[in-house]
Design a protein around this motif. Sequence first.
Motif, PDB file in Angstrom:
ATOM      1  N   THR A   1       0.831  -1.211   0.000  1.00 41.42           N
ATOM      2  CA  THR A   1       0.000   0.000   0.000  1.00 41.42           C
ATOM      3  C   THR A   1       0.861   1.255   0.000  1.00 41.42           C
ATOM      4  OG1 THR A   1      -1.748  -1.181   1.192  1.00 41.42           O
ATOM      5  CG2 THR A   1      -1.816   1.225   1.230  1.00 41.42           C
ATOM      6  N   ILE A   2       1.884   1.260   0.857  1.00 39.88           N
ATOM      7  CA  ILE A   2       2.773   2.431   0.949  1.00 39.88           C
ATOM      8  C   ILE A   2       3.544   2.631  -0.352  1.00 39.88           C
ATOM      9  CG2 ILE A   2       4.815   3.351   2.112  1.00 39.88           C
ATOM     10  CD1 ILE A   2       3.773   1.961   4.678  1.00 39.88           C
ATOM     11  N   SER A   3       4.032   1.532  -0.934  1.00 39.49           N
ATOM     12  CA  SER A   3       4.824   1.634  -2.161  1.00 39.49           C
ATOM     13  C   SER A   3       4.002   2.181  -3.314  1.00 39.49           C
ATOM     14  CB  SER A   3       5.398   0.259  -2.529  1.00 39.49           C
ATOM     15  OG  SER A   3       6.287  -0.206  -1.542  1.00 39.49           O
ATOM     16  N   VAL A   4       2.773   1.678  -3.472  1.00 37.80           N
ATOM     17  CA  VAL A   4       1.897   2.183  -4.534  1.00 37.80           C
ATOM     18  C   VAL A   4       1.543   3.645  -4.268  1.00 37.80           C
ATOM     19  CG1 VAL A   4      -0.369   1.956  -5.617  1.00 37.80           C
ATOM     20  CG2 VAL A   4       0.963  -0.088  -5.090  1.00 37.80           C
ATOM     21  N   GLY A   5       1.277   3.982  -3.000  1.00 38.64           N
ATOM     22  CA  GLY A   5       0.944   5.361  -2.662  1.00 38.64           C
ATOM     23  C   GLY A   5       2.083   6.319  -2.946  1.00 38.64           C
ATOM     24  N   ILE A   6       3.297   5.927  -2.586  1.00 35.73           N
ATOM     25  CA  ILE A   6       4.466   6.785  -2.812  1.00 35.73           C
ATOM     26  C   ILE A   6       4.712   6.986  -4.301  1.00 35.73           C
ATOM     27  CG2 ILE A   6       6.995   6.836  -2.606  1.00 35.73           C
ATOM     28  CD1 ILE A   6       6.672   5.669   0.188  1.00 35.73           C
ATOM     29  N   ASN A   7       4.380   5.975  -5.100  1.00 38.97           N
ATOM     30  CA  ASN A   7       4.591   6.076  -6.544  1.00 38.97           C
ATOM     31  C   ASN A   7       3.729   7.167  -7.186  1.00 38.97           C
ATOM     32  OD1 ASN A   7       3.772   4.748  -9.527  1.00 38.97           O
ATOM     33  ND2 ASN A   7       5.934   4.683  -8.968  1.00 38.97           N
ATOM     34  N   ALA A   8       2.754   7.694  -6.451  1.00 41.08           N
ATOM     35  CA  ALA A   8       1.927   8.782  -6.979  1.00 41.08           C
ATOM     36  C   ALA A   8       2.758  10.008  -7.331  1.00 41.08           C
ATOM     37  CB  ALA A   8       0.848   9.168  -5.959  1.00 41.08           C
ATOM     38  N   GLY A   9       3.937  10.147  -6.749  1.00 41.34           N
ATOM     39  CA  GLY A   9       4.801  11.283  -7.044  1.00 41.34           C
ATOM     40  C   GLY A   9       5.292  11.313  -8.476  1.00 41.34           C
ATOM     41  N   SER A  10       5.147  10.204  -9.205  1.00 39.71           N
ATOM     42  CA  SER A  10       5.603  10.176 -10.593  1.00 39.71           C
ATOM     43  C   SER A  10       4.774  11.096 -11.485  1.00 39.71           C
ATOM     44  CB  SER A  10       5.556   8.743 -11.142  1.00 39.71           C
ATOM     45  OG  SER A  10       4.230   8.255 -11.133  1.00 39.71           O
ATOM     46  N   THR A  11       3.546  11.435 -11.060  1.00 39.23           N
ATOM     47  CA  THR A  11       2.726  12.365 -11.844  1.00 39.23           C
ATOM     48  C   THR A  11       3.402  13.723 -11.933  1.00 39.23           C
ATOM     49  OG1 THR A  11       0.673  11.258 -11.214  1.00 39.23           O
ATOM     50  CG2 THR A  11       0.490  13.519 -12.006  1.00 39.23           C
ATOM     51  N   ILE A  12       3.839  14.243 -10.770  1.00 35.01           N
ATOM     52  CA  ILE A  12       4.557  15.515 -10.757  1.00 35.01           C
ATOM     53  C   ILE A  12       5.992  15.318 -11.229  1.00 35.01           C
ATOM     54  CG2 ILE A  12       5.478  17.305  -9.212  1.00 35.01           C
ATOM     55  CD1 ILE A  12       2.921  17.152  -7.641  1.00 35.01           C
ATOM     56  N   GLY A  13       6.549  14.137 -10.976  1.00 41.68           N
ATOM     57  CA  GLY A  13       7.941  13.889 -11.348  1.00 41.68           C
ATOM     58  C   GLY A  13       8.166  13.785 -12.838  1.00 41.68           C
ATOM     59  N   SER A  14       7.422  12.919 -13.535  1.00 41.82           N
ATOM     60  CA  SER A  14       7.704  12.691 -14.951  1.00 41.82           C
ATOM     61  C   SER A  14       6.496  12.860 -15.872  1.00 41.82           C
ATOM     62  CB  SER A  14       8.295  11.285 -15.140  1.00 41.82           C
ATOM     63  OG  SER A  14       7.468  10.293 -14.567  1.00 41.82           O
ATOM     64  N   THR A  15       5.284  12.556 -15.406  1.00 45.22           N
ATOM     65  CA  THR A  15       4.127  12.643 -16.298  1.00 45.22           C
ATOM     66  C   THR A  15       3.917  14.062 -16.823  1.00 45.22           C
ATOM     67  OG1 THR A  15       3.039  10.829 -15.102  1.00 45.22           O
ATOM     68  CG2 THR A  15       1.663  12.198 -16.509  1.00 45.22           C
ATOM     69  N   LEU A  16       3.971  15.050 -15.929  1.00 45.61           N
ATOM     70  CA  LEU A  16       3.778  16.443 -16.344  1.00 45.61           C
ATOM     71  C   LEU A  16       4.970  16.991 -17.114  1.00 45.61           C
ATOM     72  CD1 LEU A  16       2.038  17.957 -13.186  1.00 45.61           C
ATOM     73  CD2 LEU A  16       1.023  17.601 -15.433  1.00 45.61           C
ATOM     74  N   ASN A  17       6.071  16.250 -17.133  1.00 49.39           N
ATOM     75  CA  ASN A  17       7.265  16.715 -17.834  1.00 49.39           C
ATOM     76  C   ASN A  17       7.048  16.817 -19.338  1.00 49.39           C
ATOM     77  OD1 ASN A  17      10.538  15.622 -18.620  1.00 49.39           O
ATOM     78  ND2 ASN A  17      10.075  17.552 -17.625  1.00 49.39           N
ATOM     79  N   THR A  18       6.034  16.109 -19.858  1.00 48.92           N
ATOM     80  CA  THR A  18       5.732  16.226 -21.288  1.00 48.92           C
ATOM     81  C   THR A  18       5.344  17.657 -21.648  1.00 48.92           C
ATOM     82  OG1 THR A  18       3.461  15.517 -20.807  1.00 48.92           O
ATOM     83  CG2 THR A  18       4.993  13.823 -21.525  1.00 48.92           C
ATOM     84  N   ILE A  19       4.604  18.316 -20.751  1.00 45.43           N
ATOM     85  CA  ILE A  19       4.199  19.707 -21.023  1.00 45.43           C
ATOM     86  C   ILE A  19       5.395  20.637 -20.867  1.00 45.43           C
ATOM     87  CG2 ILE A  19       2.567  21.530 -20.442  1.00 45.43           C
ATOM     88  CD1 ILE A  19       0.721  19.458 -19.285  1.00 45.43           C
ATOM     89  N   ASP A  20       6.298  20.332 -19.925  1.00 47.28           N
ATOM     90  CA  ASP A  20       7.490  21.169 -19.740  1.00 47.28           C
ATOM     91  C   ASP A  20       8.341  21.194 -21.007  1.00 47.28           C
ATOM     92  OD1 ASP A  20       6.787  21.505 -17.074  1.00 47.28           O
ATOM     93  OD2 ASP A  20       7.965  19.775 -16.426  1.00 47.28           O
ATOM     94  N   LEU A  21       8.588  20.020 -21.552  1.00 47.07           N
ATOM     95  CA  LEU A  21       9.489  19.924 -22.699  1.00 47.07           C
ATOM     96  C   LEU A  21       8.914  20.610 -23.926  1.00 47.07           C
ATOM     97  CD1 LEU A  21      10.730  16.215 -22.437  1.00 47.07           C
ATOM     98  CD2 LEU A  21      11.854  18.281 -21.603  1.00 47.07           C
ATOM     99  N   SER A  22       7.608  20.510 -24.100  1.00 50.87           N
ATOM    100  CA  SER A  22       7.008  21.094 -25.305  1.00 50.87           C
ATOM    101  C   SER A  22       5.511  21.323 -25.111  1.00 50.87           C
ATOM    102  CB  SER A  22       7.238  20.178 -26.506  1.00 50.87           C
ATOM    103  OG  SER A  22       6.623  20.709 -27.661  1.00 50.87           O
TER     104      SER A  22
END
Length: 497
Positions: free
Chosen positions: A359-380
């Motif tokens: 549960t904790i591991s899946v919950g902590i993985n939520a940070g990937s949204t701010i970490g890499s998912t939104l990076n698509t908008i940053d790059l272009s």
Amino acid sequence: MSSQSKVCKGPAIGVRHLQSLLLFLGLTVMHIARLNVSVAIVAMTNAESTNPDFPEHHWTERQKSYILSSFYWGYILTLCPGSFLCRRFGAKVVLFIASCGTAIFSFVTPSSIAWGGWQVFCGIRIVQGLFQGVIFPAVTEHLAVWSPPEERNRLGAFSYTGSDCGTVLAMFISGMIAKGPLGWPGISYVSGALCGAWCILWLICGANNATESRFISDAECKYIESSLQHSDDFHARNIPIPWRAICTSIPFLALLAARCSETYGLSTLQAEIPSYMNGVLQMDIQSNAVFSSLPFLTMWMMSYVYLIIADVLLRRKWLSLTSVRKLFNTIAFWLPAAGLIAIGFLSEENTKMAIALMTISVGINAGSTIGSTLNTIDLSPNHAGFLMGFSNTVANVIPILTPLIAGLIVVDKHDRSQWQIVFGIAAVIFFFGNCVFLIWGTAQAQPWDAEDFLTAKDTEANTKQAPSAAPALAPPIDPVLEQQIRWTERYTAKALD
């Protein structure tokens, strides 16, 4: 100065926040329609466990597996085309059709199953997957034109949490509906009704960009468009995609590596750990709705924790946007990697600890949204939908490989040492995927994001071939200053009228 900047942004809660809320609700209802089948199929094949007043279907385990996976056969086919459809018709039309198609096929599911059995059910799920494949490219494209850079984390992360909300609600709502007077057909009817209601709301309040919205104030429109540094005719232009520049861009390839490693690790957490607990720890958590939904509920809640922390770090300028991306991605990847390894060493007496770690591991993985998912908008920002569609297409192949690799390694599901290899591989992929992002990732917009990137390259090539012209008498004006002048002149003329 600060009060003046606040006035220039328009209302404290503006239309850009409304668009983010609509995207959140859209992802919620469409994920309910996508994921309710895991509960519905149990009710369909075991009526005694839910409501015996409705027909029961005697499907084999293989047939049920086809039904569960068929959605993704269609889904993966429209991820890239979704970005082109957005560029051609706008995100409003694309998202409306996606939700409307999902609603229609949800409504016809019960009667179609009665007529054609599991084969027709698979066909319906494939078509729903085709409709929903366009969703994330469209959402990303919409966020790119509605989110000022300083609010991108806030608006983007909130919108994407709709998928976590929909995942949790799909499990809880579907179970209650199946046991109620509507029975298992009610799951499809309620899902279709929710998608249909969102379509109406989206049709009224949604807009492709700030300049098209009928509810936005002049101040908020000016704030959004000037912060994105769009040219006057930006929304009327079709900016060509610089394929070669994107495919050879080191920051984008680093993002792609991070997305692929994230899907491999997360699919191991979500799909393989329950099998490990059943085989080694002698515990069937898949039959327990609370244990099954708890990791997703934690992930949803943790998304807001990450969002608040990121907002504070950026607003107080303690870290740059690139540093925030890399910090959150590191937390989201490396801590779950450690959790995967730890789970592999737990014995049958530590089942509660295993559930807590998962549960904790899946919950902590939520940070990937701010970490890499939104990076698509940053790059272009100009090609964000295409980047999302392309990266999602590649990344969504990984969950297909994860169970195959686990199946080759785990010959005896009761052998802990074999499962340790599976978790170890996922942890290593988590670790090195983030290392690539740490070294080469960035939140800076890339040169190929420029509206005239391909045109400028052609002009430069022609200039090299032509004789050199006389030097300019005056230096070119700063493009940011030029953009501000254009917007000031436009709104001054509008106010005088």
